[in-house]
Design a protein around this motif. Structure first.
Motif, PDB file in Angstrom:
ATOM      1  N   TYR A  80       8.159   4.910 -19.829  1.00 26.70           N
ATOM      2  CA  TYR A  80       9.013   4.608 -20.980  1.00 26.70           C
ATOM      3  C   TYR A  80       9.538   3.189 -20.820  1.00 26.70           C
ATOM      4  O   TYR A  80      10.167   2.872 -19.820  1.00 26.70           O
ATOM      5  N   GLY A 111      11.898   0.299 -22.522  1.00 21.71           N
ATOM      6  CA  GLY A 111      12.901  -0.125 -23.496  1.00 21.71           C
ATOM      7  C   GLY A 111      13.224  -1.595 -23.293  1.00 21.71           C
ATOM      8  O   GLY A 111      12.614  -2.286 -22.476  1.00 21.71           O
ATOM      9  N   SER A 131      10.029   0.985 -27.026  1.00 22.99           N
ATOM     10  CA  SER A 131      10.969   0.854 -28.140  1.00 22.99           C
ATOM     11  C   SER A 131      10.648  -0.425 -28.912  1.00 22.99           C
ATOM     12  O   SER A 131      10.015  -1.350 -28.383  1.00 22.99           O
ATOM     13  N   ASP A 132      11.103  -0.482 -30.158  1.00 18.43           N
ATOM     14  CA  ASP A 132      10.924  -1.692 -30.958  1.00 18.43           C
ATOM     15  C   ASP A 132      11.537  -2.903 -30.248  1.00 18.43           C
ATOM     16  O   ASP A 132      10.954  -3.977 -30.227  1.00 18.43           O
ATOM     17  N   THR A 143       5.139   3.782 -30.365  1.00 17.34           N
ATOM     18  CA  THR A 143       6.310   2.928 -30.498  1.00 17.34           C
ATOM     19  C   THR A 143       7.385   3.699 -31.253  1.00 17.34           C
ATOM     20  O   THR A 143       7.082   4.370 -32.240  1.00 17.34           O
ATOM     21  N   LYS A 203      11.725   3.560 -32.650  1.00 23.08           N
ATOM     22  CA  LYS A 203      12.816   2.643 -32.974  1.00 23.08           C
ATOM     23  C   LYS A 203      13.696   2.396 -31.747  1.00 23.08           C
ATOM     24  O   LYS A 203      13.977   1.262 -31.385  1.00 23.08           O
ATOM     25  N   TYR A 204      14.153   3.478 -31.161  1.00 16.38           N
ATOM     26  CA  TYR A 204      14.945   3.407 -29.932  1.00 16.38           C
ATOM     27  C   TYR A 204      14.260   4.264 -28.887  1.00 16.38           C
ATOM     28  O   TYR A 204      13.650   5.283 -29.222  1.00 16.38           O
ATOM     29  N   LEU A 205      14.403   3.907 -27.652  1.00 18.76           N
ATOM     30  CA  LEU A 205      13.778   4.682 -26.592  1.00 18.76           C
ATOM     31  C   LEU A 205      14.262   6.119 -26.592  1.00 18.76           C
ATOM     32  O   LEU A 205      13.484   7.037 -26.382  1.00 18.76           O
ATOM     33  N   ASP A 259      14.821   7.765 -29.033  1.00 21.14           N
ATOM     34  CA  ASP A 259      14.190   8.421 -30.171  1.00 21.14           C
ATOM     35  C   ASP A 259      13.238   9.522 -29.708  1.00 21.14           C
ATOM     36  O   ASP A 259      12.934  10.437 -30.454  1.00 21.14           O
ATOM     37  N   GLU A 277      19.556   0.011 -23.912  1.00 23.14           N
ATOM     38  CA  GLU A 277      19.104  -0.836 -25.007  1.00 23.14           C
ATOM     39  C   GLU A 277      20.278  -1.526 -25.692  1.00 23.14           C
ATOM     40  O   GLU A 277      20.102  -2.545 -26.331  1.00 23.14           O
TER      41      GLU A 277
END
Length: 113
Positions: free
Chosen positions: A54, A56, A77-78, A96, A98-100, A102, A112
C-alpha cells in the motif's frame, strides 16, 4: 526479480531490489518497513525497485529520497501517485484510490494528512 502479481500474492508488505538482487523485505505494516530499510541502508543506493503493498503520500515522500527507478504497488492513493509523477518516478499499481484508507473506509489516512 518478481512481478507485481507475485508480490501481491505473497506475504511481504515491502520488498526492495537493487539491480535484480533482493536487498530488503519485511512483513511489517504501515511505514515501519520503509523506515527500517532507511535506518539500515540510508538513501545512497542506486537502481532500486520498490514493491510496497500500500503506497500513500507519506510513503512516496520517503521513497523519492531513495530515488528508485520504479515503484510497484497493489494499491496507491491519488496523493501518492501525484508525488511520484511530480518527481518523474515510474510506478505500476494494481489499483488507485482517492485516499489510502479508501481500501477500508472513506476517510483519509492519518499519514496522508
Amino acid at each position: 526479480m518478481i512481478t507485481l502479481s507475485q508480490f501481491i500474492s505473497g506475504r511481504q508488505n515491502l520488498m526492495i531490489f537493487e539491480k535484480e538482487k533482493l536487498l530488503f523485505q519485511s512483513a511489517a505494516s504501515d511505514l515501519k518497513p520503509l523506515l527500517d530499510y532507511i535506518t539500515q541502508h540510508g538513501f545512497e543506493r542506486e537502481g532500486l525497485v520498490i514493491f510496497d503493498r500500500y503506497v500513500g503520500r507519506a510513503a512516496t515522500l520517503l521513497m523519492i529520497m531513495m530515488k528508485p527507478t520504479k515503484v510497484n504497488t497493489g494499491v496507491i492513493s491519488d496523493g501518492g501517485a501525484a508525488v511520484l509523477v511530480q518527481h518523474h518516478i515510474p510506478y505500476r499499481a494494481g489499483r488507485t484510490v482517492k485516499y489510502l484508507m479508501d481500501v477500508a473506509s472513506h476517510n483519509m489516512c492519518q499519514w496522508e494528512e
